[in-house]
Design an enzyme around this catalytic site. Sequence first.
Site, mmCIF file in Angstrom:
data_model
loop_
_atom_site.group_PDB
_atom_site.id
_atom_site.type_symbol
_atom_site.label_atom_id
_atom_site.label_comp_id
_atom_site.label_asym_id
_atom_site.label_seq_id
_atom_site.Cartn_x
_atom_site.Cartn_y
_atom_site.Cartn_z
ATOM 1 N N HIS A 10 0.768 -1.246 0.000
ATOM 2 C CA HIS A 10 0.000 0.000 0.000
ATOM 3 C C HIS A 10 0.801 1.298 0.000
ATOM 4 C CE1 HIS A 10 -3.690 -2.243 0.478
ATOM 5 N NE2 HIS A 10 -3.148 -2.911 1.478
ATOM 6 N N HIS A 104 -3.476 -3.830 7.944
ATOM 7 C CA HIS A 104 -4.503 -4.087 6.929
ATOM 8 C C HIS A 104 -5.182 -2.781 6.539
ATOM 9 C CE1 HIS A 104 -7.645 -6.160 4.726
ATOM 10 N NE2 HIS A 104 -8.552 -5.505 5.414
#
Length: 111
Positions: A10, A104
């Site tokens: 990410h 996450h």
Amino acid sequence: QNWAKFQEKHIPNTSNINCNTIMDKSIYIVGGQCKERNTFIISSATTVKAICSGASTNRNVLSTTRFQLNTCIRSATAPRPCPYNSRTETNVICVKCENRLPVHFAGIGRC
């Protein structure tokens, strides 16, 4: 998933995201299929990590900072390399924190 994998998935080392290129990396191939979508946070790892600094328990946390985001969304079911569209926005993000580290990506705009 852990902090290192979160960063790999990410937090790119560039702000110039080419979805068709980056999403063909093996980390985004799940069970031989292209991942449906992935959001990239255009920021330093230190700034993203700070979201979890006050999280004493393992839970989802909404950032107070708005981040520049680039989401790659698969545009068709096709063999690799899969085609992707790109959506950019600036918004708060929700991440799951474990041991005061993001592990996450849980969502954009709300938890």
